[in-house]
Design an enzyme around this catalytic site. Structure first.
Site, mmCIF file in Angstrom:
data_model
loop_
_atom_site.group_PDB
_atom_site.id
_atom_site.type_symbol
_atom_site.label_atom_id
_atom_site.label_comp_id
_atom_site.label_asym_id
_atom_site.label_seq_id
_atom_site.Cartn_x
_atom_site.Cartn_y
_atom_site.Cartn_z
ATOM 1 N N GLU A 4 18.974 -22.779 -0.383
ATOM 2 C CA GLU A 4 19.266 -24.066 0.262
ATOM 3 C C GLU A 4 18.910 -25.232 -0.659
ATOM 4 O O GLU A 4 17.907 -25.196 -1.360
ATOM 5 C CB GLU A 4 18.437 -24.167 1.547
ATOM 6 C CG GLU A 4 18.704 -25.445 2.319
ATOM 7 C CD GLU A 4 18.263 -25.312 3.761
ATOM 8 O OE1 GLU A 4 18.813 -24.457 4.473
ATOM 9 O OE2 GLU A 4 17.349 -26.056 4.145
ATOM 10 N N ARG A 48 22.120 -29.672 16.239
ATOM 11 C CA ARG A 48 21.916 -30.885 17.014
ATOM 12 C C ARG A 48 21.313 -31.967 16.129
ATOM 13 O O ARG A 48 21.691 -33.111 16.164
ATOM 14 C CB ARG A 48 20.965 -30.620 18.196
ATOM 15 C CG ARG A 48 20.819 -31.834 19.090
ATOM 16 C CD ARG A 48 19.620 -31.728 19.992
ATOM 17 N NE ARG A 48 18.367 -31.817 19.242
ATOM 18 C CZ ARG A 48 17.176 -31.756 19.788
ATOM 19 N NH1 ARG A 48 17.058 -31.570 21.094
ATOM 20 N NH2 ARG A 48 16.084 -31.863 19.068
ATOM 21 N N GLN A 76 2.206 -28.679 0.772
ATOM 22 C CA GLN A 76 3.463 -28.321 1.457
ATOM 23 C C GLN A 76 3.185 -27.585 2.777
ATOM 24 O O GLN A 76 3.924 -27.708 3.734
ATOM 25 C CB GLN A 76 4.236 -27.416 0.487
ATOM 26 C CG GLN A 76 5.633 -27.040 0.880
ATOM 27 C CD GLN A 76 6.131 -25.885 -0.006
ATOM 28 O OE1 GLN A 76 5.467 -25.483 -0.962
ATOM 29 N NE2 GLN A 76 7.286 -25.361 0.321
ATOM 30 N N LYS A 102 14.151 -26.368 -5.764
ATOM 31 C CA LYS A 102 13.242 -25.898 -6.823
ATOM 32 C C LYS A 102 13.862 -24.678 -7.513
ATOM 33 O O LYS A 102 13.684 -23.532 -7.055
ATOM 34 C CB LYS A 102 11.887 -25.491 -6.214
ATOM 35 C CG LYS A 102 11.077 -26.665 -5.718
ATOM 36 C CD LYS A 102 9.771 -26.165 -5.135
ATOM 37 C CE LYS A 102 8.997 -27.282 -4.485
ATOM 38 N NZ LYS A 102 8.074 -26.790 -3.460
HETATM 39 P P1 FAD Z 1 20.037 -26.969 19.932
HETATM 40 O O1 FAD Z 1 20.615 -25.626 19.737
HETATM 41 O O2 FAD Z 1 20.849 -27.975 20.655
HETATM 42 O O3 FAD Z 1 18.627 -26.787 20.647
HETATM 43 C C1 FAD Z 1 17.719 -27.884 20.758
HETATM 44 C C2 FAD Z 1 16.832 -27.660 21.971
HETATM 45 O O4 FAD Z 1 17.598 -27.842 23.176
HETATM 46 C C3 FAD Z 1 16.260 -26.244 22.087
HETATM 47 O O5 FAD Z 1 14.991 -26.349 22.638
HETATM 48 C C4 FAD Z 1 17.231 -25.551 23.043
HETATM 49 O O6 FAD Z 1 16.636 -24.446 23.722
HETATM 50 C C5 FAD Z 1 17.533 -26.686 23.995
HETATM 51 N N1 FAD Z 1 18.833 -26.578 24.671
HETATM 52 C C6 FAD Z 1 20.006 -26.204 24.132
HETATM 53 N N2 FAD Z 1 20.989 -26.238 25.069
HETATM 54 C C7 FAD Z 1 20.417 -26.668 26.232
HETATM 55 C C8 FAD Z 1 20.895 -26.909 27.545
HETATM 56 N N3 FAD Z 1 22.168 -26.722 27.871
HETATM 57 N N4 FAD Z 1 20.007 -27.336 28.498
HETATM 58 C C9 FAD Z 1 18.688 -27.527 28.196
HETATM 59 N N5 FAD Z 1 18.185 -27.307 26.951
HETATM 60 C C10 FAD Z 1 19.035 -26.876 25.973
HETATM 61 N N6 FAD Z 1 18.132 -30.750 10.892
HETATM 62 C C11 FAD Z 1 18.833 -31.714 10.225
HETATM 63 O O7 FAD Z 1 18.751 -32.906 10.593
HETATM 64 N N7 FAD Z 1 19.610 -31.400 9.144
HETATM 65 C C12 FAD Z 1 19.764 -30.125 8.704
HETATM 66 O O8 FAD Z 1 20.469 -29.871 7.732
HETATM 67 C C13 FAD Z 1 19.059 -29.085 9.389
HETATM 68 N N8 FAD Z 1 19.185 -27.780 9.029
HETATM 69 C C14 FAD Z 1 18.574 -26.788 9.766
HETATM 70 C C15 FAD Z 1 18.778 -25.446 9.417
HETATM 71 C C16 FAD Z 1 18.154 -24.426 10.134
HETATM 72 C C17 FAD Z 1 18.414 -22.992 9.777
HETATM 73 C C18 FAD Z 1 17.282 -24.756 11.204
HETATM 74 C C19 FAD Z 1 16.580 -23.661 11.954
HETATM 75 C C20 FAD Z 1 17.068 -26.082 11.561
HETATM 76 C C21 FAD Z 1 17.720 -27.117 10.861
HETATM 77 N N9 FAD Z 1 17.550 -28.469 11.192
HETATM 78 C C22 FAD Z 1 18.236 -29.443 10.515
HETATM 79 C C23 FAD Z 1 16.632 -28.858 12.274
HETATM 80 C C24 FAD Z 1 17.331 -28.929 13.641
HETATM 81 O O9 FAD Z 1 18.261 -29.988 13.647
HETATM 82 C C25 FAD Z 1 16.240 -29.140 14.686
HETATM 83 O O10 FAD Z 1 15.435 -28.009 14.807
HETATM 84 C C26 FAD Z 1 16.705 -29.632 16.037
HETATM 85 O O11 FAD Z 1 15.550 -30.043 16.776
HETATM 86 C C27 FAD Z 1 17.427 -28.588 16.894
HETATM 87 O O12 FAD Z 1 18.662 -28.313 16.402
HETATM 88 P P2 FAD Z 1 19.543 -27.105 17.032
HETATM 89 O O13 FAD Z 1 20.858 -27.178 16.383
HETATM 90 O O14 FAD Z 1 18.788 -25.837 16.982
HETATM 91 O O15 FAD Z 1 19.640 -27.649 18.544
#
Ligand code: FAD
Length: 298
Positions: free
Chosen positions: A28, A118, A222, A282
């Site tokens: 990444e 999200r 970190q 890195k």
């Molecule tokens: P979601 O899948 O929408 O989940 C968020 C929360 O809402 C969870 O607690 C879920 O259980 C809950 N939820 C989902 N649907 C519902 C519903 N219908 N009703 C009630 N609750 C619900 N962030 C960035 O800004 N840029 C990046 O490039 C980035 N890359 C990432 C890559 C990976 C592999 C990971 C694991 C995370 C990354 N993140 C990134 C962080 C991520 O945006 C955050 O963790 C964010 O808080 C949640 O994103 P999500 O897509 O998992 O959200």
């Protein structure tokens, strides 16, 4: 940074790469936050790409402020370095029109793998105050738009906003039902937690391939930042390493790379075919981990 040519040749779908016979090892990178950092990021991207990983993901800055760089880096990976890109895209601070513009731009440039997220909530921001509340809505939208291999994020130690792991897995299933074709895990420092999570999501009927995310911790500073941001627990075994070597940067880096390498080998040995290294721009860390497992990923 801006690559002007429009190349509509598609990328290899991530699902095809991670379901292949060969173990997949991907890295990444993140885009520069400031214009002045472009050169150093470009250098790191180039050096990591030279390792010819299975694919490389490019993160999306919270709020979308650096999204032009995400697209430019992904395009360069594909057209200049011949590495399949996976472009991250987050939705919470965008309107539907902005997301459509971004999807059009990605498709025009032949970047056809998206990790649909999200995004973290900016301070004081309420999810849903624009057009999107959850990643599942973005996934449904991308699916309808068409032409992309769509991935999503998952959390072996539960997303910090979820009331329970069961609730989190229930919503994860919704993402898959909306069209998410593969999942990448939040970093995890204890493989047993990940194996347990795999068991529970399979039981819940989530059958898409899962890529295990591994973060090599290479300096003591970190650790605090990473764990605060992600809410991850550090196992006792790793904490002892930090206590012993944290004040010696060279030793800490060596120990962190060794720990991550051991995790990766254990994952492959236990049938996880795809590992994603949070290499954090890195190249030396990416290179050393890849060298440590060169025979294993052949
Ligand atoms: P979601 O899948 O929408 O989940 C968020 C929360 O809402 C969870 O607690 C879920 O259980 C809950 N939820 C989902 N649907 C519902 C519903 N219908 N009703 C009630 N609750 C619900 N962030 C960035 O800004 N840029 C990046 O490039 C980035 N890359 C990432 C890559 C990976 C592999 C990971 C694991 C995370 C990354 N993140 C990134 C962080 C991520 O945006 C955050 O963790 C964010 O808080 C949640 O994103 P999500 O897509 O998992 O959200």
């Amino acid at each position: 940074m801006e690559v002007k040519t429009i190349n509509t040749e598609k990328c290899r779908p991530i699902t095809e790469i991670i379901c292949g016979k060969k173990p997949s090892l991907s890295f990444e990178v993140f885009p520069p936050k400031l214009e002045s950092n472009i050169e150093s990021v470009e250098k790191a991207v180039k050096e990591i790409a030279t390792l010819s990983p299975s694919y490389m993901s490019v993160t999306y800055g919270a709020g979308g402020g650096t999204s032009k760089y995400t697209v430019a880096i992904a395009e360069k990976l594909k057209n200049v370095y011949g590495v399949t890109p996976l472009a991250h895209l987050s939705c919470v601070s965008s309107t539907r029109d902005e997301i459509h513009q971004k999807l059009t731009e990605l498709r025009d440039r032949g970047i056809t793998n998206i990790l649909a997220l999200r995004g973290d909530l900016p301070e004081g921001f309420v999810a849903g105050s624009l057009d999107y509340k959850y990643a599942s809505e973005l996934i449904a939208e991308i699916k309808e738009f068409g032409g992309f291999c769509i991935g999503g994020a998952c959390y072996p130690e539960c997303h910090p906003e979820s009331e329970s792991s069961a609730e989190d897995i229930k919503h994860l299933k919704e993402k898959v039902d909306m069209g998410c074709e593969f999942l990448t895990t939040q970093m995890c420092f204890d493989n047993d937690i990940l194996y347990n999570f795999m068991y529970r999501i399979r039981e819940a009927g989530i059958n898409v391939p899962v890529v295990a995310g591994i973060m090599p911790i290479t300096n003591a500073k970190q650790i605090k930042r990473t764990c605060e941001l992600s809410g991850q627990l550090l196992p006792q075994r790793f904490r002892r390493i930090v206590d012993r070597y944290g004040s010696n940067p060279v030793a800490m880096k060596q120990a962190g790379i060794a720990y991550a390498t051991e995790q990766v080998i254990d994952l492959y040995a236990n049938g996880i075919n795809a590992v994603h290294i949070y290499s954090m721009n890195k190249p030396d860390v990416a290179r050393q981990i890849q060298a440590n497992i060169s025979e294993i990923i052949k």
